[in-house]
Design an enzyme around this catalytic site. Structure first.
Site, PDB file in Angstrom:
ATOM      1  N   LYS A  37       0.825  -1.218   0.000  1.00 24.40           N
ATOM      2  CA  LYS A  37       0.000   0.000   0.000  1.00 24.40           C
ATOM      3  C   LYS A  37       0.862   1.271   0.000  1.00 24.40           C
ATOM      4  CE  LYS A  37      -2.621   0.794   3.678  1.00 24.40           C
ATOM      5  NZ  LYS A  37      -2.016  -0.400   4.242  1.00 24.40           N
ATOM      6  N   THR A  62       4.049   1.513  -0.866  1.00 25.18           N
ATOM      7  CA  THR A  62       4.783   1.513  -2.134  1.00 25.18           C
ATOM      8  C   THR A  62       3.911   2.058  -3.258  1.00 25.18           C
ATOM      9  OG1 THR A  62       6.082  -0.395  -1.406  1.00 25.18           O
ATOM     10  CG2 THR A  62       6.031   0.051  -3.775  1.00 25.18           C
ATOM     11  N   ARG A 101       2.110   8.189   6.971  1.00 21.72           N
ATOM     12  CA  ARG A 101       2.362   8.080   8.410  1.00 21.72           C
ATOM     13  C   ARG A 101       3.838   7.783   8.675  1.00 21.72           C
ATOM     14  NH1 ARG A 101      -1.053   3.253  10.035  1.00 21.72           N
ATOM     15  NH2 ARG A 101      -0.422   2.664   7.929  1.00 21.72           N
ATOM     16  N   LYS A 148       7.065  -6.766  10.634  1.00 16.75           N
ATOM     17  CA  LYS A 148       6.637  -6.099   9.410  1.00 16.75           C
ATOM     18  C   LYS A 148       7.783  -5.400   8.692  1.00 16.75           C
ATOM     19  CE  LYS A 148       3.113  -2.785   7.800  1.00 16.75           C
ATOM     20  NZ  LYS A 148       3.968  -1.719   7.266  1.00 16.75           N
ATOM     21  N   ALA A 208      -3.910   1.195  12.513  1.00 14.78           N
ATOM     22  CA  ALA A 208      -5.326   1.185  12.125  1.00 14.78           C
ATOM     23  C   ALA A 208      -6.107   0.040  12.751  1.00 14.78           C
ATOM     24  CB  ALA A 208      -5.460   1.110  10.608  1.00 14.78           C
ATOM     25  N   PHE A 262      -3.667  -0.708   7.043  1.00 17.00           N
ATOM     26  CA  PHE A 262      -4.296  -2.001   6.796  1.00 17.00           C
ATOM     27  C   PHE A 262      -5.360  -1.903   5.701  1.00 17.00           C
ATOM     28  CE2 PHE A 262      -2.727  -2.682  11.268  1.00 17.00           C
ATOM     29  CZ  PHE A 262      -1.687  -3.514  10.897  1.00 17.00           C
ATOM     30  N   PHE A 307       3.667  -8.610  -9.648  1.00 14.86           N
ATOM     31  CA  PHE A 307       4.759  -9.517  -9.329  1.00 14.86           C
ATOM     32  C   PHE A 307       5.138 -10.279 -10.610  1.00 14.86           C
ATOM     33  CE2 PHE A 307       3.638  -8.548  -5.075  1.00 14.86           C
ATOM     34  CZ  PHE A 307       4.661  -8.969  -4.244  1.00 14.86           C
ATOM     35  N   TRP A 339       7.115  -0.752  -7.954  1.00  5.87           N
ATOM     36  CA  TRP A 339       8.241  -1.316  -7.203  1.00  5.87           C
ATOM     37  C   TRP A 339       9.455  -1.444  -8.116  1.00  5.87           C
ATOM     38  CZ3 TRP A 339      11.839  -5.138  -7.142  1.00  5.87           C
ATOM     39  CH2 TRP A 339      12.499  -5.388  -5.919  1.00  5.87           C
TER      40      TRP A 339
END
Length: 555
Positions: free
Chosen positions: A70, A72, A93, A104, A272, A300, A381, A409
């Protein structure tokens, strides 16, 4: 290369150049080294007459170990908007040290879609979290000192609700006994710690509009109750002035940049799943004055971060989003369809179709409950097959929602151009933004609407203690506040094992409390905790620094 290697190999501009690109006059800047600066909140009052740009929210499907990307996507989308000639800025954030050293990892994006300097952002940054933790713990110290010094307010030690805070995953501190008794050692009582991002001071910090509002909100924080059952506030303890003094510099948004030199605000960081999960109102409003398109994200999935962004942050701050992006990966959708993580690289249309209801439910909520234009960003991906991508696109089109392939990415802003074009188109669509519930309902009614409209629960159960707490809060005059649900991030339900789009489940609320300073009710469901623990093999084991000060292992 790893994320940190990419970030360290990419030259970045001095922050004064980024500020000039954003149109921020030097008089508003306070530099923190060469690549970071704080922007004084007077920028907002001085630019109050300037029209706001478009606000784009980035959210996601229910998270899985396969990852969604998210942040990224948020960074890459913003770079993509600038690639197609739009004046864009991202507002995110700040990462918490808990996840950075836990499981994480960092939260500065990834690959060629990152905010930098990523090591600073993921670690101490400009000290905002330390200031928030200090203000939280100052209030705790003043509370216990008041009791020790004679307890003129008649505070009942067994009804104290205020906890201490530390920005680290430390399960040992969830429940403690402090104070050894006697004249010098403090009154013995049960206590505990929250992770700093779960502190109400963090929520107050992120929702405050200026110093005066910050101080007023801090004063309204309820720390516990008297023997008569009356709420005791930070104002009663005369604590809000000193707390605000600790936070006055932290309240100024942090200006950094993406790898492609796009201006970025990174400010505030509540989780969140246990808080409202959005960056600061001040940073968002500043970005809207600076850019024609402001991209922000909420923690999230859409049932948590986006719901709170829309029902709490937008409601309290008077914000109206122009479009929503829902991030998904083919791999994560196959995980929701029952495929083990080790087998996610293999084409599996059957599992993908079984997992797609999770995405479609998030899309339906944004479109039908909140009335907002949205699209789906598939975070690409190399293992994704054409058949899988075509299936996702076909199912989304049945709901009237377009899908854009996001390759940010690997390609940075160039890989976000298609998504950027779709977002610009969405921003011009009719917008029927509405909230998921009305404030004039009672507390249980608002929780009911969230559970049924957003989670799609069949039943809602408030345990007897929660019912009693709700009735007490309504009696005290807090019944008209919005609700911040504390719930597992891994499921639409309050059971983390129920993947996909579960049906016929019950949401159980075990505790209800008020965050009077933040201005919302908190409802705790399932087994959710406000102090996480470290995993068996925490990320901290792989983070290091060499003799030159170069950090490795952050991602």
């Amino acid at each position: 290369m790893t994320d940190i290697e990419i970030a360290q190999a990419t030259p970045i501009a001095p922050i004064m150049e980024i500020a000039a690109k954003a149109g921020i006059d030097e008089k508003y800047l306070e530099q923190y080294g060469r690549y970071k600066a704080k922007v004084d909140y007077s920028f907002l009052t001085d630019n109050a007459d300037k029209a706001d740009g478009k606000l784009i929210l980035v959210t996601a499907i229910t998270p899985t170990p396969a990852g969604e990307g998210k942040t990224t996507t948020s960074v890459g989308l913003t770079d993509g908007l600038r690639k197609i000639g739009k004046n864009a800025m991202v507002a995110l954030r700040e990462p918490s040290l808990g996840p950075v050293f836990g499981v994480k990892g960092g939260a500065a994006g990834g690959g060629y879609a990152q905010v930098v300097p990523m090591e600073d952002i993921n670690l101490h940054f400009t000290g905002d979290f330390h200031a928030i933790g200090a203000a939280n713990n100052l209030l705790a110290a003043m509370l216990d000192n008041h009791i020790q010094q004679g307890n003129a307010l008649g505070i009942d030690p067994k009804q104290i609700t205020w906890k201490r805070a530390v920005d680290m995953n430390d399960r040992q501190l969830r429940n403690i006994v402090n104070g050894l008794g006697g004249k010098a050692q403090g009154v013995p009582r049960e206590d505990g710690f929250d992770i700093t991002v779960a502190s109400e001071v963090m929520a107050v910090f992120c929702l405050a509009s200026d110093i005066a509002d910050l101080k007023a909100r801090l004063g309204r924080i309820i720390v516990g109750y008297s023997y008569k059952g009356e709420p005791i506030t930070a104002h009663d303890l005369k604590a809000e002035g000193a707390m605000a003094a600790l936070l006055k510099d932290a309240l100024k948004p942090n200006l950094v940049q993406t790898l492609e030199g796009t201006p970025a605000f990174i400010h505030g960081g509540p989780f969140a799943n246990i808080a409202h999960g959005c960056n600061s109102v001040t940073a968002t409003k500043m970005a809207l004055k600076i850019a024609d398109y402001t991209v922000t994200e909420a923690g999230f999935a859409s049932d948590l971060g986006a719901e709170k962004f829309l029902d709490i942050k937008c409601r309290l701050a008077g914000l109206k989003p122009s479009a929503v992006v829902i991030v998904a990966t083919v791999r994560a959708l196959k995980y929701h369809g029952g495929v083990p993580k080790a087998e996610l690289n293999n084409e599996n249309l059957e599992a993908l179709e079984a997992g797609l209801p999770n995405l479609l439910q998030h899309v339906g909520n944004i479109k039908n409950v909140f009335g907002l234009p949205c699209c789906v960003a598939i975070n690409a991906f190399p293992t994704d097959t054409k058949a899988e991508l075509d299936l996702v696109e076909a199912k989304c089109k049945e709901l009237g929602v377009n899908v854009a392939l996001s390759e940010v990415w690997a390609k940075g802003g160039e890989g976000g151009k298609a998504l950027a074009e779709e977002v610009v188109r969405l921003c011009e669509e009719p917008n029927d933004f509405k909230f998921a519930y009305d404030l004039d309902q009672n507390i249980e009614g608002k929780i009911h609407d969230i559970a049924h409209k957003i989670y799609h629960a069949k039943h809602l159960q408030l345990l007897p203690a929660a019912k009693k707490q709700a009735a007490k809060l309504e009696e005290l005059g807090f019944g008209n506040l919005p609700v911040c649900m504390a719930k597992t991030q891994y499921s639409f339900s309050d059971d983390p094992t129920l993947l996909g789009a579960p049906q016929d489940f019950t949401v159980t609320v075990r505790n209800i409390k008020v965050s009077a300073g933040a201005g919302f009710i908190v409802a705790l469901t399932g087994e959710i905790m406000t102090m996480p623990g470290l995993p068996k093999s925490p990320s901290a084991e792989r983070i290091d620094v060499d003799e030159t000060g170069k950090i490795s292992g952050l991602f």
